[in-house]
Design a protein around this motif. Structure first.
Motif, PDB file in Angstrom:
ATOM      1  N   ALA A   1       0.849  -1.189   0.000  1.00 36.07           N
ATOM      2  CA  ALA A   1       0.000   0.000   0.000  1.00 36.07           C
ATOM      3  C   ALA A   1       0.886   1.241   0.000  1.00 36.07           C
ATOM      4  CB  ALA A   1      -0.912  -0.006   1.220  1.00 36.07           C
ATOM      5  N   GLY A   2       0.574   2.187  -0.846  1.00 34.10           N
ATOM      6  CA  GLY A   2       1.401   3.383  -0.959  1.00 34.10           C
ATOM      7  C   GLY A   2       2.536   3.259  -1.946  1.00 34.10           C
TER       8      GLY A   2
ATOM      9  N   PHE B   1      -0.341  -1.360  -9.492  1.00 34.72           N
ATOM     10  CA  PHE B   1      -1.128  -0.137  -9.691  1.00 34.72           C
ATOM     11  C   PHE B   1      -2.600  -0.426  -9.439  1.00 34.72           C
ATOM     12  CE2 PHE B   1      -3.440   3.049 -12.170  1.00 34.72           C
ATOM     13  CZ  PHE B   1      -2.809   4.203 -11.753  1.00 34.72           C
ATOM     14  N   ASP B   2      -3.101   0.143  -8.353  1.00 34.18           N
ATOM     15  CA  ASP B   2      -4.512   0.053  -7.979  1.00 34.18           C
ATOM     16  C   ASP B   2      -5.014   1.479  -7.800  1.00 34.18           C
ATOM     17  OD1 ASP B   2      -6.976  -0.192  -6.787  1.00 34.18           O
ATOM     18  OD2 ASP B   2      -6.377  -1.706  -5.339  1.00 34.18           O
ATOM     19  N   PRO B   3      -5.831   1.989  -8.731  1.00 31.48           N
ATOM     20  CA  PRO B   3      -6.221   3.403  -8.667  1.00 31.48           C
ATOM     21  C   PRO B   3      -6.945   3.783  -7.385  1.00 31.48           C
ATOM     22  CG  PRO B   3      -7.507   2.221 -10.330  1.00 31.48           C
ATOM     23  CD  PRO B   3      -6.410   1.298  -9.901  1.00 31.48           C
ATOM     24  N   ARG B   4      -7.671   2.840  -6.776  1.00 27.47           N
ATOM     25  CA  ARG B   4      -8.349   3.180  -5.511  1.00 27.47           C
ATOM     26  C   ARG B   4      -7.336   3.402  -4.398  1.00 27.47           C
ATOM     27  NH1 ARG B   4     -10.826  -0.621  -8.135  1.00 27.47           N
ATOM     28  NH2 ARG B   4     -12.899  -0.245  -8.960  1.00 27.47           N
ATOM     29  N   ALA B   5      -6.307   2.561  -4.363  1.00 28.20           N
ATOM     30  CA  ALA B   5      -5.252   2.761  -3.379  1.00 28.20           C
ATOM     31  C   ALA B   5      -4.491   4.051  -3.640  1.00 28.20           C
ATOM     32  CB  ALA B   5      -4.289   1.566  -3.395  1.00 28.20           C
ATOM     33  N   VAL B   6      -4.317   4.395  -4.916  1.00 23.77           N
ATOM     34  CA  VAL B   6      -3.641   5.649  -5.256  1.00 23.77           C
ATOM     35  C   VAL B   6      -4.418   6.838  -4.694  1.00 23.77           C
ATOM     36  CG1 VAL B   6      -2.897   7.135  -7.151  1.00 23.77           C
ATOM     37  CG2 VAL B   6      -2.589   4.663  -7.320  1.00 23.77           C
ATOM     38  N   LEU B   7      -5.733   6.778  -4.818  1.00 25.48           N
ATOM     39  CA  LEU B   7      -6.567   7.868  -4.296  1.00 25.48           C
ATOM     40  C   LEU B   7      -6.578   7.900  -2.776  1.00 25.48           C
ATOM     41  CD1 LEU B   7      -9.605   7.619  -6.733  1.00 25.48           C
ATOM     42  CD2 LEU B   7      -8.139   9.618  -6.451  1.00 25.48           C
TER      43      LEU B   7
END
Length: 355
Positions: free
Chosen positions: A257-258, A281-287
């Motif tokens: 994460a991060g 790359f997980d866009p929800r984790a990015v947000l």
């Protein structure tokens, strides 16, 4: 509210499509264009494709599908969508009104939806500890895990494409090359790294979640991965790893994460290092974790790494150089997290072979 009509190809309202996403995937649709695409295919196809999607199956396996922190207001459209998805046809107005009078929140609607016979038939088993055969290029092994873990439930996922990508960089093996997997989870991508690069110079795997770290250690040992060392702690920052005077990795995966924020913070150091970088790359984790716009993150990575590509297509990676390609990758990553390859050299794409 405009009600749906029966039939396999019956058009859907935008409200029904939106509530199908909220009930099954726990989120809103990606865009109005996506909503229109679903409206054109009808209820039967929408129900079939969503229930069998890796995103939905992963949510169920992780125990997330029947609960949500979201607070969408429940009204007739939500109840109509639940009944239609459960039964396979549009409900009568009286049935919707009767269900509304009984009262319900989002989680109650989900439980009722998942109790339907057609939905139960495609739910993944939640049976606990299991093992499964894993085939990656010319290597065959066993993956141990829990069926409730999305990485295990979705295996092999992107692991075959990861292995093929690494062979493109080291077609003759990776004698002496040091490998690091930061945020290794249960070890699925770690196994792909080891399988693709026989003769590597050591594999260090970091996973700070103790339950996942236990599976990681079991998978490395159970498959006889030589020179592998699992650590039940967080890895040092990426910038420190690639700047280490001794033991700097030739291959670094950032999967915790991060990870995207870490890669962006260290992108100059990573781009200048003699190192291939893999990035989950997980866009929800990015947000949520990185507090970054996923589209901007992809653009910054493409700017720093001319050979950056996503392993979204098993047969062909997608270079991130063009905006349209990044939009495609972002859309694909909303369905399931992807692995990105970050490198200054775009020539590796021509050497990519899945088989």
């Amino acid at each position: 509210m405009t009600s749906m009509t029966d039939g396999a190809t019956a058009p859907l309202t935008a409200e029904t499509v939106g509530w199908a996403y909220r009930l099954l995937l726990g989120r809103d649709p990606e865009s109005p264009e996506v909503i229109e695409q679903w409206r054109g295919v009808g209820l039967e196809r929408l129900r079939h494709d969503m229930l069998r999607s890796p995103e939905f199956q992963g949510r169920v396996a992780a125990g997330l599908a029947e609960r949500s922190a979201a607070s969408w207001a429940i009204g007739p459209a939500a109840v109509e969508a639940m009944l239609a998805l459960r039964n396979g046809h549009a409900p009568a107005p009286a049935e919707v009104e009767q269900r509304l009078r009984a009262g319900a929140d989002l989680d109650a609607l989900r439980r009722e939806l998942f109790a339907g016979e057609a939905v139960r038939a495609v739910l993944p088993p939640r049976e606990g500890l299991r093992s499964r055969t894993l085939r990656l290029l010319d290597w065959e092994g066993t993956l141990l895990g829990d069926t409730r873990d999305p990485d295990f439930a979705g295996a092999p996922g992107t692991a075959p494409a990861v292995a093929a990508a690494l062979r493109a960089f080291w077609p003759e093996g990776a004698e002496g090359v040091s490998l690091v997997d930061s945020g290794a989870g249960i070890g699925l991508i770690s196994l792909a790294m080891a399988a693709a690069l026989p003769g590597h110079g050591g594999l260090r795997c970091f996973e700070e979640r103790l339950r996942e770290a236990a599976f990681l250690a079991a998978n490395l040992a159970g498959n006889g991965i030589a020179d592998a060392a699992p650590f039940a702690v967080a890895a040092p920052p990426a910038a420190e790893l690639v700047a280490a005077p001794e033991g700097a990795p030739g291959l670094l995966r950032l999967g915790a994460a991060g990870a995207v924020g870490e890669a962006l913070a260290a992108r100059d150091a990573l781009a200048g290092a003699d190192c291939v970088v893999l990035l989950r790359f997980d866009p929800r984790a990015v947000l949520l974790t990185d507090r970054e716009d996923p589209r901007r993150a992809l653009a910054l990575l493409a700017e720093s790494f001319p050979g950056a590509a996503a392993l979204d297509d098993p047969a062909q990676p997608t270079l991130l150089a063009e905006e349209a390609a990044r939009d495609h990758v972002l859309d694909a990553s909303l369905r399931t997290p992807l692995e990105l390859v970050l490198t200054p050299d775009p020539g590796w794409i021509e050497r990519f072979r899945l088989a």
